[in-house]
Design a protein around this motif. Structure first.
Motif, PDB file in Angstrom:
ATOM      1  N   ARG A  51      48.026  43.692  52.816  1.00 15.97           N
ATOM      2  CA  ARG A  51      49.432  44.067  52.849  1.00 15.97           C
ATOM      3  C   ARG A  51      49.467  45.540  52.736  1.00 15.97           C
ATOM      4  O   ARG A  51      48.715  46.264  52.185  1.00 15.97           O
ATOM      5  N   VAL A  52      50.617  46.134  53.542  1.00 16.24           N
ATOM      6  CA  VAL A  52      50.529  47.606  53.539  1.00 16.24           C
ATOM      7  C   VAL A  52      52.227  47.752  53.229  1.00 16.24           C
ATOM      8  O   VAL A  52      52.952  47.176  53.856  1.00 16.24           O
ATOM      9  N   MET A  53      52.397  48.913  52.266  1.00 15.24           N
ATOM     10  CA  MET A  53      53.437  49.673  52.323  1.00 15.24           C
ATOM     11  C   MET A  53      53.824  50.993  53.148  1.00 15.24           C
ATOM     12  O   MET A  53      53.257  51.825  52.511  1.00 15.24           O
TER      13      MET A  53
ATOM     14  N   SER B 243      51.516  55.698  53.744  1.00 17.01           N
ATOM     15  CA  SER B 243      51.124  54.234  53.695  1.00 17.01           C
ATOM     16  C   SER B 243      50.252  53.770  52.558  1.00 17.01           C
ATOM     17  O   SER B 243      49.085  54.578  52.742  1.00 17.01           O
ATOM     18  N   ALA B 244      50.188  52.530  52.021  1.00 12.23           N
ATOM     19  CA  ALA B 244      49.161  52.277  51.153  1.00 12.23           C
ATOM     20  C   ALA B 244      48.961  50.804  51.286  1.00 12.23           C
ATOM     21  O   ALA B 244      49.792  50.119  51.382  1.00 12.23           O
ATOM     22  N   GLY B 245      47.868  50.458  51.020  1.00 11.58           N
ATOM     23  CA  GLY B 245      47.451  49.018  51.489  1.00 11.58           C
ATOM     24  C   GLY B 245      46.328  48.418  50.413  1.00 11.58           C
ATOM     25  O   GLY B 245      45.594  49.009  49.955  1.00 11.58           O
TER      26      GLY B 245
ATOM     27  N   TRP C 121      44.076  53.164  50.444  1.00  9.70           N
ATOM     28  CA  TRP C 121      43.851  51.901  49.963  1.00  9.70           C
ATOM     29  C   TRP C 121      44.107  51.564  48.599  1.00  9.70           C
ATOM     30  O   TRP C 121      43.522  52.725  47.713  1.00  9.70           O
ATOM     31  N   LEU C 122      44.483  50.713  47.979  1.00  8.66           N
ATOM     32  CA  LEU C 122      44.568  50.200  46.707  1.00  8.66           C
ATOM     33  C   LEU C 122      43.643  49.185  46.253  1.00  8.66           C
ATOM     34  O   LEU C 122      42.881  48.421  47.024  1.00  8.66           O
TER      35      LEU C 122
END
Length: 273
Positions: free
Chosen positions: A122-124, A136-138, A164-165
């Protein structure tokens, strides 16, 4: 040649596609699946694409029967994700990574719809992708390999920054901060324009000054990402900026409003998931 399949080429999808084509070049075949050839796709189709190939198809049945995409990027509306995956299931193979940029759709939901055990990310991203400056964070599912993460990171780094998260639930806060965040800055800019007009500046001058100020502040932050230091640099003791900040930050109202905005947006993201 590796194939990147994009599902949905609206403003965000089209902006990402343009960034990928420009930054990644040869070695990739980009396919955009979208029933509408909107302005973004039309512009891309009208441009030469050196070092890579690009194809637009209107329906899943128009895809090559032997298609085995390396990445499938789901950029449709959240309520259309399940149908999009169902249409593509026969093209999803073991090495395919599914990447969703749809807000509120969990990896668990995507996995249930795919029924293939594929890697899922998932990426925002945010609206900055339109100017090649997205944040972007994924989050990657456990089945995602390091090479798959590297390729996904390469895709999103081509339109801005990528981080990345460790926890998927943090996507709600990412949505609230960077996904919705540009609107907060736009709203503040609108408020500055309205205040300047109310105090006597013409609409044209107020608009030029407020927009120019927000734009230059962003460029300074990009060069020196320390907002506290920059605020102190522009604030002389007992000067005009100090007076304005005293009014803005009085009784912690600005901090509370900012916190309330992020909390409300994150709560809504949770409700939509």
């Amino acid at each position: 040649m590796e194939t990147i399949l994009l599902i949905g080429a609206g403003r965000m999808g089209g902006a990402m596609l343009r960034g990928w084509i420009n930054a990644m070049g040869g070695g990739f075949h980009f396919i955009a699946l979208d029933p509408h050839a909107g302005p973004m796709l039309t512009d891309i189709e009208d441009e030469p694409v050196p070092g890579s190939r690009f194809t637009h198809v209107a329906e899943a049945r128009d895809l090559p029967p032997d298609l085995r995409p390396k990445v499938v990027v789901l950029a449709t509306k959240p309520q259309l994700i399940n149908q999009a995956i169902a249409d593509l299931r026969k093209y999803i193979v073991s090495e395919t990574v599914l990447v969703s940029v749809a807000a509120g759709v969990s990896t668990q939901s995507i996995n249930a719809a795919a029924s293939t055990g594929a890697a899922i990310v998932r990426v925002m991203p945010n609206i900055g992708a339109l100017v090649g400056n997205s944040v972007s964070a994924g989050f990657a599912s456990p089945k995602t390999t390091q090479s798959q993460k590297t390729l996904v990171e390469k895709l999103f780094a081509s339109v801005g920054q990528m981080t990345w998260l460790d926890k998927e639930e943090d996507m709600h806060l990412v949505t609230a901060v960077s996904g919705s965040g540009p609107a907060y800055y736009f709203a503040f800019c609108e408020a500055m324009i309205a205040a300047a007009e109310a105090e006597g500046l013409s609409a044209e001058v107020a608009r030029a000054l407020a927009i120019g100020t927000v734009t230059s502040a962003g460029q300074l932050l990009a060069r020196e990402p320390d907002p506290s230091h920059l605020r102190e640099t522009v604030t002389s003791p007992n000067g005009t900026t100090a007076a304005g900040l005293a009014a803005l930050l009085s009784n912690g109202a600005f901090a509370r409003l900012s916190h309330d905005a992020i909390r409300a947006a994150a709560k809504r993201s949770q409700e939509l998931s």
